[in-house]
Each structure stands twice: as C-alpha cells, then as structure tokens.
Design a protein around this motif. Structure first.
Motif, PDB file in Angstrom:
ATOM      1  N   LEU A   1       0.259   1.044   5.925  1.00  0.00           N
ATOM      2  CA  LEU A   1       0.902   1.773   4.830  1.00  0.00           C
ATOM      3  C   LEU A   1       2.320   1.243   4.708  1.00  0.00           C
ATOM      4  O   LEU A   1       3.033   1.131   5.699  1.00  0.00           O
ATOM      5  CB  LEU A   1       0.918   3.282   5.116  1.00  0.00           C
TER       6      LEU A   1
ATOM      7  N   LEU B   1       1.161   5.589  -0.561  1.00  0.00           N
ATOM      8  CA  LEU B   1       0.518   6.907  -0.612  1.00  0.00           C
ATOM      9  C   LEU B   1       1.498   7.874  -1.248  1.00  0.00           C
ATOM     10  O   LEU B   1       2.635   8.019  -0.776  1.00  0.00           O
ATOM     11  CB  LEU B   1       0.139   7.366   0.797  1.00  0.00           C
TER      12      LEU B   1
ATOM     13  N   PHE C   1       5.415   5.694   1.618  1.00  0.00           N
ATOM     14  CA  PHE C   1       4.947   7.084   1.613  1.00  0.00           C
ATOM     15  C   PHE C   1       5.909   7.892   0.761  1.00  0.00           C
ATOM     16  O   PHE C   1       7.103   7.988   1.080  1.00  0.00           O
ATOM     17  CB  PHE C   1       4.892   7.651   3.031  1.00  0.00           C
TER      18      PHE C   1
ATOM     19  N   VAL D   1       0.855  -1.187   0.000  1.00  0.00           N
ATOM     20  CA  VAL D   1       0.000   0.000   0.000  1.00  0.00           C
ATOM     21  C   VAL D   1       0.891   1.237   0.000  1.00  0.00           C
ATOM     22  O   VAL D   1       1.750   1.390   0.888  1.00  0.00           O
ATOM     23  CB  VAL D   1      -0.939   0.027   1.220  1.00  0.00           C
TER      24      VAL D   1
ATOM     25  N   VAL E   1      -6.537   6.295   5.080  1.00  0.00           N
ATOM     26  CA  VAL E   1      -5.679   5.174   4.696  1.00  0.00           C
ATOM     27  C   VAL E   1      -5.779   4.057   5.731  1.00  0.00           C
ATOM     28  O   VAL E   1      -5.901   2.867   5.387  1.00  0.00           O
ATOM     29  CB  VAL E   1      -4.219   5.637   4.524  1.00  0.00           C
TER      30      VAL E   1
END
Length: 250
Positions: free
Chosen positions: A87, A12, A90, A10, A80
């Motif tokens: 996460l 972002l 990033f 995942v 999120v």
C-alpha cells in the motif's frame, strides 16, 4: 492532468463512494493509481462509483468494511495485502456525525464519532506501516474546521477531528523514520451542490470566503493528492487548510 507521479501506486480511501471520498478517489485514479474504494453500507453507491471511475487512467475496486470496527479493518487491510502486496497511500475520510450540543450530548454518540475518526489510524497504523514498508508511504486524514472552531451541534465530530489531528502529529513523528509522511487536510463547510444543507448559511460563508466561494470536494481532493506526491515527502505532521482563505477571517 498534471503528472503527480502516482501512476502504479496503490491507494486505499475510506468512505470513498460519495462526496469528498469519491472526489479523492477520482483524483488519485485519474493520476494512474490503483484505488481501493472502501465503503461501509451502500452497494449501489459503490457500484456507481466504480462505474464512474472505470474510464480513468488507473483502476478502481470497491471493498466493503466498517473501518471503525477493528475486525473489519483488519480484514480490509488483509484483502489489500492479498491483492496487491503493498500500500502506498492511505486516505482516511470516513466519519460519523451524531449531531448534538455540548450540554446534554449523548456520550454514546460522541464515542461513536471518536471511534470513526481515531480507530482506523490508531488500530490500523501497524498494518498500514507494514504494507508501506520498503517504499515511501503517505497517510492523509481528512479533518475540518470544527477541530478548532465551535460549530453548532458539532461537538462529537469536532472533538473527534481535534483528536485525530493530534494523532496525526504523533504518528508523523513515529513513522517519519520509515519514510512514511502523515498529514491532514482540513476545510470548512463543503459545497455539495443542490443538496448543500442550510443554503442561507452556505451563502453567507461563501460571501465571507476571500476566494469567493465555498470549498468543493475537488478542492480537498487536489490538496490530498499534492500531499501524496514525492515532492511533499518533507511535510510531516501538518494540517493543511484548504478553504479559500475563510479560516483567516476567524
């Protein structure tokens, strides 16, 4: 595409619906990651970006938030957590640029550039680290040569990028023990195709570049993706320059 080991991760990406940010999102999504495309303003850009990435191996979703505003950043990270529970990557690409010379610069503009560069990492670090707990994490900031070279009317963003690179080093030391690697990718003028500003300057810089052309958004995306791999886990607090060798010529 080479297997980068990012399938199911995942990610972002801030400022992800145009230019460098979109190229990074495309690279990570193509490698099988679920990518949250953060954007601050244009709904049209966000819609087009999600449509463009839809055929790729991973998944893309756009979430709106001005990450320089702490409340909106908190909301974004909360979304999120609610959607994915974690996460893995990033990438901080969002930036503000208020063109000005150093003498007579508007302090408000410089402060805005600093806020955009620093606040998502400085304020967001505890929540980002929490989302990455229990698994290897990667934080990558996108910087520029203006952090160490003087570029006309670039003082606000240049100072902001220099401060961001320093913050990357501090975060790298404090987060390494949590299995989170923090690094930055820097480059010089980016080739934006027909919309590239100052074409004469761009042509001169391309001619000076040992590799023979300007850096593209895809070049930066490739370097960001490499730092997100498991094999890059022992790289901490570094600024990787991806500019075809231009910086070597001063």
């Amino acid at each position: 595409m080479a297997d980068l080991g990012l399938e199911g991760k995942v990610a972002l990406v801030t400022g992800a619906t145009r230019g460098v940010g979109l190229a990074v999102a495309r690279k990570l999504c193509g490698a099988g990651a679920t990518v949250v495309l953060n954007y601050a303003r244009s709904e049209d850009d966000a819609r087009r970006a999600v449509e463009e990435l839809a055929p790729l191996k991973g998944e893309a979703v756009a979430l709106r938030a001005d990450v320089a505003r702490t409340g909106e950043l908190d909301r974004l990270l909360g979304q999120v957590r609610e959607r994915y529970g974690r996460l893995d990557v990033f990438v901080h690409n969002a930036a503000s640029w208020n063109p000005a010379s150093a003498v007579g610069a508007d302090p408000a503009g410089v402060h805005a550039d600093l806020s955009a560069a620093l606040d998502p990492l400085l304020h967001g670090a505890p929540a980002i680290a929490g989302l990455m707990a229990g698994a290897p994490g990667r934080i990558v900031a996108v910087s520029s040569s203006g952090a160490h070279s003087v570029i006309p009317r670039y003082v606000g963003l240049g100072v902001a990028k220099a401060a961001m690179e320093s913050l990357v080093r501090y975060l790298a030391v404090e987060l390494a023990g949590r299995d989170i690697a923090v690094n930055a990718v820097s480059t010089s003028k980016v080739d934006k195709g027909p919309s590239t500003p100052q074409p004469a300057v761009a042509a001169a810089l391309a001619a000076r570049t040992p590799a023979g052309r300007l850096t593209t958004p895809e070049d930066i995306a490739d370097t960001v993706a490499l730092l997100c791999t498991a094999e890059a886990g022992w790289i901490h607090g570094q600024v990787i320059t991806a500019d075809g060798g231009l910086d070597l010529r001063g």
